[in-house]
Every structure is written in structure tokens, then in C-alpha cells.
Write a protein that holds these residues in place. Structure first.
Motif, PDB file in Angstrom:
ATOM      1  N   VAL A  27       0.835  -1.201   0.000  1.00 40.60           N
ATOM      2  CA  VAL A  27       0.000   0.000   0.000  1.00 40.60           C
ATOM      3  C   VAL A  27       0.873   1.255   0.000  1.00 40.60           C
ATOM      4  O   VAL A  27       0.608   2.218  -0.724  1.00 40.60           O
ATOM      5  CB  VAL A  27      -0.945   0.002   1.216  1.00 40.60           C
ATOM      6  N   GLY A  28       1.937   1.240   0.794  1.00 43.68           N
ATOM      7  CA  GLY A  28       2.809   2.403   0.871  1.00 43.68           C
ATOM      8  C   GLY A  28       3.628   2.639  -0.380  1.00 43.68           C
ATOM      9  O   GLY A  28       4.003   3.777  -0.680  1.00 43.68           O
ATOM     10  N   LEU A  29       3.914   1.589  -1.136  1.00 40.15           N
ATOM     11  CA  LEU A  29       4.729   1.729  -2.344  1.00 40.15           C
ATOM     12  C   LEU A  29       3.918   2.154  -3.561  1.00 40.15           C
ATOM     13  O   LEU A  29       4.496   2.440  -4.611  1.00 40.15           O
ATOM     14  CB  LEU A  29       5.445   0.407  -2.654  1.00 40.15           C
ATOM     15  N   GLY A  30       2.611   2.196  -3.451  1.00 41.04           N
ATOM     16  CA  GLY A  30       1.784   2.577  -4.599  1.00 41.04           C
ATOM     17  C   GLY A  30       2.047   3.998  -5.064  1.00 41.04           C
ATOM     18  O   GLY A  30       2.188   4.912  -4.247  1.00 41.04           O
ATOM     19  N   PHE A  45      -7.190   6.326  -5.986  1.00 45.83           N
ATOM     20  CA  PHE A  45      -8.144   7.049  -6.815  1.00 45.83           C
ATOM     21  C   PHE A  45      -7.427   7.558  -8.058  1.00 45.83           C
ATOM     22  O   PHE A  45      -6.250   7.926  -8.002  1.00 45.83           O
ATOM     23  CB  PHE A  45      -8.753   8.222  -6.032  1.00 45.83           C
ATOM     24  N   ARG A  46      -8.156   7.566  -9.180  1.00 49.04           N
ATOM     25  CA  ARG A  46      -7.582   8.065 -10.442  1.00 49.04           C
ATOM     26  C   ARG A  46      -8.554   9.045 -11.087  1.00 49.04           C
ATOM     27  O   ARG A  46      -9.734   8.725 -11.296  1.00 49.04           O
ATOM     28  CB  ARG A  46      -7.270   6.916 -11.398  1.00 49.04           C
ATOM     29  N   ALA A  47      -8.047  10.225 -11.392  1.00 50.66           N
ATOM     30  CA  ALA A  47      -8.820  11.249 -12.098  1.00 50.66           C
ATOM     31  C   ALA A  47      -8.482  11.202 -13.578  1.00 50.66           C
ATOM     32  O   ALA A  47      -7.302  11.277 -13.961  1.00 50.66           O
ATOM     33  CB  ALA A  47      -8.514  12.625 -11.527  1.00 50.66           C
ATOM     34  N   ASN A  48      -9.505  11.078 -14.405  1.00 54.94           N
ATOM     35  CA  ASN A  48      -9.336  10.987 -15.865  1.00 54.94           C
ATOM     36  C   ASN A  48      -9.663  12.339 -16.480  1.00 54.94           C
ATOM     37  O   ASN A  48     -10.788  12.838 -16.369  1.00 54.94           O
ATOM     38  CB  ASN A  48     -10.251   9.899 -16.419  1.00 54.94           C
ATOM     39  N   MET A  49      -8.661  12.911 -17.169  1.00 54.66           N
ATOM     40  CA  MET A  49      -8.809  14.250 -17.744  1.00 54.66           C
ATOM     41  C   MET A  49      -8.814  14.229 -19.266  1.00 54.66           C
ATOM     42  O   MET A  49      -8.672  15.274 -19.904  1.00 54.66           O
ATOM     43  CB  MET A  49      -7.640  15.130 -17.267  1.00 54.66           C
ATOM     44  N   THR A  50      -8.977  13.079 -19.868  1.00 55.91           N
ATOM     45  CA  THR A  50      -8.846  12.979 -21.325  1.00 55.91           C
ATOM     46  C   THR A  50      -9.930  13.741 -22.060  1.00 55.91           C
ATOM     47  O   THR A  50      -9.730  14.146 -23.219  1.00 55.91           O
ATOM     48  CB  THR A  50      -8.901  11.505 -21.753  1.00 55.91           C
ATOM     49  N   ASN A  51     -11.078  13.960 -21.453  1.00 56.46           N
ATOM     50  CA  ASN A  51     -12.164  14.667 -22.139  1.00 56.46           C
ATOM     51  C   ASN A  51     -12.020  16.182 -22.062  1.00 56.46           C
ATOM     52  O   ASN A  51     -12.808  16.899 -22.675  1.00 56.46           O
ATOM     53  CB  ASN A  51     -13.515  14.259 -21.546  1.00 56.46           C
ATOM     54  N   ILE A  52     -11.041  16.671 -21.288  1.00 57.27           N
ATOM     55  CA  ILE A  52     -10.812  18.114 -21.254  1.00 57.27           C
ATOM     56  C   ILE A  52      -9.878  18.473 -22.396  1.00 57.27           C
ATOM     57  O   ILE A  52      -8.668  18.262 -22.309  1.00 57.27           O
ATOM     58  CB  ILE A  52     -10.204  18.559 -19.910  1.00 57.27           C
ATOM     59  N   TYR A  95      -4.404  11.258 -13.395  1.00 68.60           N
ATOM     60  CA  TYR A  95      -3.645  11.472 -12.159  1.00 68.60           C
ATOM     61  C   TYR A  95      -4.063  10.387 -11.171  1.00 68.60           C
ATOM     62  O   TYR A  95      -5.242  10.287 -10.805  1.00 68.60           O
ATOM     63  CB  TYR A  95      -3.919  12.861 -11.571  1.00 68.60           C
ATOM     64  N   SER A  96      -3.085   9.578 -10.749  1.00 67.70           N
ATOM     65  CA  SER A  96      -3.346   8.480  -9.812  1.00 67.70           C
ATOM     66  C   SER A  96      -2.859   8.872  -8.430  1.00 67.70           C
ATOM     67  O   SER A  96      -1.717   9.333  -8.272  1.00 67.70           O
ATOM     68  CB  SER A  96      -2.653   7.196 -10.271  1.00 67.70           C
ATOM     69  N   ILE A  97      -3.692   8.691  -7.413  1.00 72.79           N
ATOM     70  CA  ILE A  97      -3.394   9.124  -6.046  1.00 72.79           C
ATOM     71  C   ILE A  97      -2.997   7.915  -5.198  1.00 72.79           C
ATOM     72  O   ILE A  97      -3.724   6.919  -5.147  1.00 72.79           O
ATOM     73  CB  ILE A  97      -4.612   9.822  -5.420  1.00 72.79           C
ATOM     74  N   GLY A  98      -1.839   8.030  -4.554  1.00 73.99           N
ATOM     75  CA  GLY A  98      -1.372   7.001  -3.641  1.00 73.99           C
ATOM     76  C   GLY A  98      -1.268   7.529  -2.228  1.00 73.99           C
ATOM     77  O   GLY A  98      -1.774   8.600  -1.903  1.00 73.99           O
TER      78      GLY A  98
END
Length: 334
Positions: A27-30, A45-52, A95-98
Motif C-alpha cells: 500500500v505504501g509503495l503505490g 483514486f484516479r482522475a481521468n482528464m482525457t475529455n478536457i 492522475y493516480s493518487i497514492g
């Protein structure tokens, strides 16, 4: 059971503790290394910005649909802000959040290409206003009060989540160290049980917090930000790892408690009543008599110590007849 049985008894909780520690480390290495696809798949969590994109027709329709809902922002202003974010600030596709930071990259035919990961920071939280340069572009005013409120809550709760994971990690390591002393006695298992309970509580608390927090954040993205072309999704592998850590920690705690109640390290044989070296202790039969010597002296039971000679008879007085022998051998109650 002895020391060998004691080692076998604590083997199971020790292995479960190691498994829990490995899951917490995962979990910590993510989201800490851009070149590792395995670590990049460990995200909360991952935010997808491809439609902007200012060139896409979907964005134009999105702009026109939300302009009427934005107070103080016109169509041209919002369009210019989106173009400024996309071109000047080079917003990435995702953007992926760890736990310690985030990773960013591009999506090419649904193929993830991670280009950069942030420097690990303690008590990290993903601030979209600064990462996406929303403050500088002037788009911050377009965000609703619900989104801003959720970001503040996320900021506060993410700090507690980070601290809970760190305490769980440290407690699990202490559990492994103290567990070595559990081989010696059940007192060692008792102390290890207390430490394992702390590790389980904080591992469970961190897992519940992260799952609930990002579930709420996903809902906010869906209701508030999808109209801007921004979508969000929760990861899978990191939640499997964190909840496996909870399961292993619970199993280890239960087995440590069991080893503190059972599986004594003492030998089942009582060594306190052992006879001197070379000797054999013969147990006397109840309700029998022990033979005494001719003058009432105790006769040794070991033939090696018996002697054919007896001590001299007691002196006679008066008219006692010398040389008298008893008709019966005296006995003494055992």
C-alpha cells in the motif's frame, strides 16, 4: 509440549504477521515509481482528464451546458480557462493518487503510460487546485461549494489516514520483534497479543478510512465534475492489499491470543521429584508394613546398602534375661 511444540504453535501467527506487513508495504509503495507498472496499479483514486480538450466537440458542448450555472463566468472566460490549462499548463490525461504522492501520464488507446510521479511526502493529499493550476487559470471560482467542502474534508481525513497506516506499519514490525520472545513462554505471547491488537485496530481503521474517503470523492466527481469532462475511479489492487492486511492482522491477533492461553513451553514431565543421579526411586505400596531390624532400626530398601551385621543389642538391667530373641520381627506402619 516442550520448546519444539511451542515453536510450532507460534509459527502460524508469525507467518500471518509477516503477510500483513507485506500488504501494508505494498500500500505504501503505490504510486512512487513511474517505471514500475506494478506499483502504478496500486492507487486509491484516479482522475481521468482525457475529455478536457479545447479542440474536442464534447468540451464545447460541456462548456455551453455549464455556463448558465456558473455565476460571474462567461462562455468565453471558461473556454479560455480550459484552453489555458490544457495548452499552457500541460494537463496530463490522468492522475493516480497514492499514500505518499501521485503519478501522472497519458492514455493511448486505453493504454496507460506513466510519465512522472511526485516526490513522496508525509501526510500527502492531492490538491487539484495546485496540481491542475486551477487557481492561476481562474477556474477555482467555477467550482461549487460542495466540491470545495469535499476537498477540505479530504484534506483533513487524509492526514489521519496516513498516520493510521504509519502506526499500523510500526506496530506490525514491533509485533514481529516481540513475537520472537513468545517462543520462550506464554507471557511473551501475551505481550505480543497486545501489540498485535494495536496493529489490527490501526490497520482496520486505515483501510476503512481510505475506502470510505475515496468512495465519497468518487461520488463528488460524478455529480460535480463530470460536466467538466473530469471523471474519477477507485483503484482495485491497493484495496485488495489493504483489506488482506486487515484479514492477516486479525488472524495473527487471534492465534497470538491462542498461543498465550495454550501451547506451554514446559515439558510435560515433572523434574522436581527426580531421584539422585544413578538412583531409582521405588514407590511404596499403600497399606503395607516396612520391616525393621532386630532391634527396631530402619532397614534400607536398597540391597546394596544392606549389611549382614547388626548393631550391638541394648544393655540389660536387673533381671532381664540376656540373649533373648524376639519371637516376631517388629514392623512399622508406612
Amino acid at each position: 509440549m516442550g520448546k519444539g511444540g511451542r515453536i510450532v504453535c507460534i509459527f502460524t501467527p508469525y507467518v500471518l504477521t509477516i503477510a500483513s506487513l507485506i500488504c501494508i508495504i505494498m500500500v505504501g509503495l503505490g504510486c512512487t515509481k513511474a517505471s514500475s507498472n506494478t506499483l502504478n496499479d496500486l492507487y486509491f483514486f484516479r482522475a481521468n482528464m482525457t475529455n478536457i480538450t479545447a479542440d474536442g466537440s464534447s468540451t464545447e458542448s460541456t462548456i455551453s451546458s455549464v455556463v448558465s450555472e456558473l455565476s460571474g463566468v462567461s462562455d468565453g472566460d471558461l473556454s479560455s480557462a480550459l484552453e489555458e490549462i490544457e495548452k499552457e499548463y500541460n494537463i496530463e490525461d490522468f492522475y493516480s493518487i497514492g499514500l505518499w504522492g501521485y503519478c501522472e501520464g497519458s492514455l493511448d488507446n486505453n493504454k496507460i503510460n506513466t510519465t512522472n510521479c511526485s516526490t513522496p511526502v508525509a501526510e500527502f493529499w492531492f490538491n487539484p487546485l495546485s496540481v491542475w493550476n486551477l487557481e492561476e487559470s481562474g477556474l477555482e471560482n467555477a467550482l461549487s461549494s460542495d466540491v470545495k467542502k469535499t476537498l477540505k474534508t479530504y484534506h483533513a481525513v487524509s492526514k489521519w489516514m496516513f498516520i493510521a497506516y504509519i502506526i499500523a506499519f510500526v506496530a506490525t514490525i514491533v509485533e514481529l520483534v516481540v513475537g520472537v520472545f513468545a517462543i520462550c513462554s506464554r507471557w511473551g505471547s501475551c505481550v505480543t497479543s497486545l501489540v498485535s491488537a494495536v496493529a489490527f485496530v490501526f490497520t482496520a481503521a486505515a483501510s476503512v478510512t481510505s475506502t470510505a474517503l475515496f468512495a465519497v470523492l468518487k461520488g463528488v466527481f460524478k455529480t460535480e465534475l463530470e460536466k467538466y469532462g473530469i471523471t474519477g475511479s477507485m483503484g482495485k489492487n491497493i484495496y485488495v492489499a489493504t483489506w488482506l492486511a486487515v484479514a492477516f492482522a486479525l488472524g495473527a491477533c487471534l492465534f497470538w491470543v491462542f498461543s498465550s492461553c495454550c501451547c506451554s513451553g514446559r515439558s510435560p514431565y515433572n523434574h522436581r521429584n527426580r531421584t539422585p543421579r544413578g538412583g531409582v526411586m521405588a514407590e511404596k505400596t499403600p497399606y503395607t508394613y516396612e520391616a525393621l531390624g532386630p532391634y527396631g532400626q530402619h532397614q534400607p530398601s536398597n540391597p546394596a546398602f544392606q549389611s549382614t551385621s547388626y548393631p550391638p543389642p541394648p544393655p540389660t538391667h536387673g533381671n532381664q534375661t540376656t540373649g533373648r530373641t524376639n519371637a516376631y520381627e517388629p514392623f512399622r506402619h508406612v
